[in-house]
Design a protein around this motif. Sequence first.
Motif, PDB file in Angstrom:
ATOM      1  N   SER A   1       0.825  -1.207   0.000  1.00 39.79           N
ATOM      2  CA  SER A   1       0.000   0.000   0.000  1.00 39.79           C
ATOM      3  C   SER A   1       0.862   1.262   0.000  1.00 39.79           C
ATOM      4  N   PRO A   2       0.322   2.372  -0.477  1.00 38.64           N
ATOM      5  CA  PRO A   2       1.083   3.623  -0.429  1.00 38.64           C
ATOM      6  C   PRO A   2       1.518   3.992   0.983  1.00 38.64           C
ATOM      7  N   TYR A   3       0.672   3.705   1.975  1.00 38.77           N
ATOM      8  CA  TYR A   3       1.044   4.031   3.352  1.00 38.77           C
ATOM      9  C   TYR A   3       2.214   3.169   3.811  1.00 38.77           C
ATOM     10  N   PHE A   4       2.190   1.894   3.467  1.00 39.81           N
ATOM     11  CA  PHE A   4       3.325   1.047   3.807  1.00 39.81           C
ATOM     12  C   PHE A   4       4.594   1.572   3.149  1.00 39.81           C
ATOM     13  N   GLN A   5       4.514   1.932   1.885  1.00 37.97           N
ATOM     14  CA  GLN A   5       5.683   2.450   1.184  1.00 37.97           C
ATOM     15  C   GLN A   5       6.239   3.702   1.855  1.00 37.97           C
ATOM     16  N   ALA A   6       5.344   4.563   2.309  1.00 37.49           N
ATOM     17  CA  ALA A   6       5.782   5.829   2.907  1.00 37.49           C
ATOM     18  C   ALA A   6       6.590   5.607   4.176  1.00 37.49           C
ATOM     19  N   TYR A   7       6.174   4.648   5.004  1.00 40.65           N
ATOM     20  CA  TYR A   7       6.783   4.473   6.315  1.00 40.65           C
ATOM     21  C   TYR A   7       7.798   3.339   6.370  1.00 40.65           C
ATOM     22  N   ASN A   8       8.079   2.710   5.248  1.00 35.73           N
ATOM     23  CA  ASN A   8       8.980   1.567   5.258  1.00 35.73           C
ATOM     24  C   ASN A   8      10.043   1.618   4.178  1.00 35.73           C
ATOM     25  N   LYS A   9      10.364   2.816   3.705  1.00 34.80           N
ATOM     26  CA  LYS A   9      11.430   2.925   2.724  1.00 34.80           C
ATOM     27  C   LYS A   9      12.771   2.665   3.396  1.00 34.80           C
ATOM     28  N   SER A  10      13.769   2.408   2.567  1.00 34.50           N
ATOM     29  CA  SER A  10      15.156   2.273   3.021  1.00 34.50           C
ATOM     30  C   SER A  10      15.342   1.110   3.995  1.00 34.50           C
ATOM     31  N   LYS A  11      14.704  -0.040   3.693  1.00 33.41           N
ATOM     32  CA  LYS A  11      14.799  -1.204   4.569  1.00 33.41           C
ATOM     33  C   LYS A  11      14.964  -2.474   3.751  1.00 33.41           C
ATOM     34  N   ARG A  12      15.363  -3.536   4.465  1.00 32.44           N
ATOM     35  CA  ARG A  12      15.266  -4.886   3.948  1.00 32.44           C
ATOM     36  C   ARG A  12      14.225  -5.636   4.779  1.00 32.44           C
ATOM     37  N   SER A  13      13.617  -6.656   4.197  1.00 31.38           N
ATOM     38  CA  SER A  13      12.538  -7.364   4.880  1.00 31.38           C
ATOM     39  C   SER A  13      12.823  -8.854   4.996  1.00 31.38           C
ATOM     40  N   ILE A  14      12.483  -9.389   6.175  1.00 26.75           N
ATOM     41  CA  ILE A  14      12.476 -10.828   6.407  1.00 26.75           C
ATOM     42  C   ILE A  14      11.216 -11.133   7.212  1.00 26.75           C
ATOM     43  N   ALA A  15      10.572 -12.246   6.933  1.00 23.33           N
ATOM     44  CA  ALA A  15       9.350 -12.627   7.648  1.00 23.33           C
ATOM     45  C   ALA A  15       9.677 -13.722   8.658  1.00 23.33           C
ATOM     46  N   LEU A  16       9.336 -13.459   9.933  1.00 25.40           N
ATOM     47  CA  LEU A  16       9.568 -14.421  11.002  1.00 25.40           C
ATOM     48  C   LEU A  16       8.364 -14.470  11.929  1.00 25.40           C
ATOM     49  N   ASP A  17       8.044 -15.637  12.412  1.00 24.79           N
ATOM     50  CA  ASP A  17       6.993 -15.804  13.407  1.00 24.79           C
ATOM     51  C   ASP A  17       7.668 -15.914  14.770  1.00 24.79           C
ATOM     52  N   LEU A  18       7.602 -14.870  15.558  1.00 22.95           N
ATOM     53  CA  LEU A  18       8.326 -14.846  16.830  1.00 22.95           C
ATOM     54  C   LEU A  18       7.716 -15.778  17.868  1.00 22.95           C
ATOM     55  N   ARG A  19       6.592 -16.394  17.555  1.00 26.59           N
ATOM     56  CA  ARG A  19       6.035 -17.411  18.446  1.00 26.59           C
ATOM     57  C   ARG A  19       6.633 -18.794  18.158  1.00 26.59           C
ATOM     58  N   ASP A  20       7.375 -18.888  17.069  1.00 24.26           N
ATOM     59  CA  ASP A  20       8.041 -20.131  16.673  1.00 24.26           C
ATOM     60  C   ASP A  20       9.496 -20.089  17.152  1.00 24.26           C
ATOM     61  N   GLU A  21       9.922 -21.132  17.855  1.00 24.83           N
ATOM     62  CA  GLU A  21      11.250 -21.107  18.452  1.00 24.83           C
ATOM     63  C   GLU A  21      12.359 -20.984  17.404  1.00 24.83           C
ATOM     64  N   GLY A  22      12.191 -21.664  16.254  1.00 24.76           N
ATOM     65  CA  GLY A  22      13.210 -21.571  15.218  1.00 24.76           C
ATOM     66  C   GLY A  22      13.321 -20.162  14.652  1.00 24.76           C
ATOM     67  N   ASP A  23      12.184 -19.533  14.385  1.00 25.71           N
ATOM     68  CA  ASP A  23      12.210 -18.165  13.873  1.00 25.71           C
ATOM     69  C   ASP A  23      12.722 -17.193  14.938  1.00 25.71           C
ATOM     70  N   ARG A  24      12.398 -17.486  16.201  1.00 23.59           N
ATOM     71  CA  ARG A  24      12.890 -16.609  17.267  1.00 23.59           C
ATOM     72  C   ARG A  24      14.408 -16.690  17.369  1.00 23.59           C
ATOM     73  N   ASP A  25      14.968 -17.854  17.088  1.00 24.72           N
ATOM     74  CA  ASP A  25      16.428 -17.981  17.074  1.00 24.72           C
ATOM     75  C   ASP A  25      17.047 -17.107  15.981  1.00 24.72           C
ATOM     76  N   VAL A  26      16.368 -17.017  14.820  1.00 22.70           N
ATOM     77  CA  VAL A  26      16.860 -16.135  13.760  1.00 22.70           C
ATOM     78  C   VAL A  26      16.809 -14.678  14.215  1.00 22.70           C
TER      79      VAL A  26
END
Length: 387
Positions: free
Chosen positions: A63-88
């Motif tokens: 969305s345009p709003y996401f673009q406005a507030y999230n420029k200049s970043k890299r993205s990774i998706a993690l589920d912090l309720r999952d122990e393996g993803d929390r380790d990452v």
Amino acid sequence: MPMPTAANQPVALPLTGVRVVELGTFVTGPYAAALLGDMGADVIKIEPPRGDPMRGWSGDAYSPYFQAYNKSKRSIALDLRDEGDRDVARALIATADVLIHNYRPGVADRLGVGAEQARQLNPRLVYCRISGFGESGPYAERPSYNQVVQSLSGLDSLIVDPDRPTPVGPNFGDTVTGIFASHAILAALVRRERTGEGGVVDVTMLGSMLAFLAADVQDYLASGIVPHSGSRPSFSQSYMVEASDGLRLTVHLSSPEKFWKGLLAAVERSELADDPRFATWADRKDHYAELRDELRATFARRPRADWLRRLDAHDVPAAPLNDIAKALVDPQVIQLDAVVQRPGEGSPRTIVASPARIDDQPMLGRPAPRLAEHADAIRAELGLGAA
């Protein structure tokens, strides 16, 4: 509308080499991180598997709003309720200089990324937690969004029509909080350079709004008079008027007498200088409504372009009352490279650049990432395989 395409951004930006891990959603945390990213920080946004909810405000999860507030970043998706993803996530925190989140108090601890937990992994970490009301107090557990703190802090009383109250304007509460957070993070990083110690930065939306309203608060404390939506215009001597062609403009006289004299010359109303209601700045402030009515009648006699030329010739601060579309094609906006095209996934994307330059070096930023766009590269940097 075509936008200028900026040249490649120089590498040596001020925060090059600083890593920021962001666990934010919606605006305050993401915007604070984006501002640091514009200055060269390597911002890694950890998103839930379905992405920051702000993505979902359009069908393409961008969305345009996401673009406005999230420029200049890299993205990774993690589920912090999952122990393996929390380790990452923990591995990323161990490599970070800064962590930013805008969870409600207690949530980060339950997810294993609270201040004590994170700083045990990385004692030099600058840990920034943004909340509506703080970690303690009667409102600490309440949900908070932009309009809540704008009303609670008193801001809305200064910008809303009291006879027809309805939310107006942009999200001051969100964006101002993000700016204060980035400001405090930079201070904590400077302190770390001196002491070697990280720290915990707390920023609240409510406190940010009151800091934003410092002049109004101080005025009330000194005078005992509660400010309202008309207080600032009379004090600053700002007027919005309509010209004969129906187009509107703004004049801001402030207190220097030269601007008052320049206005009278530009509008050919020299007799107003002898009117005791308008003799001094204080008189004009006290009789704001009467002077506003005089100026409205005067400006209705000529088209706006004529008035703007006359005001410019007499060095009077003035501007057309633009909407966003007109602002973006204003020659000075174009000159500033305020909105530029930058390389993005697939094709160049238009973003709003940082307004700051250092030694004339722009800080243009980069387009916001797609969900998990950089997951493989980030995992590789940590010595991990693909998910």
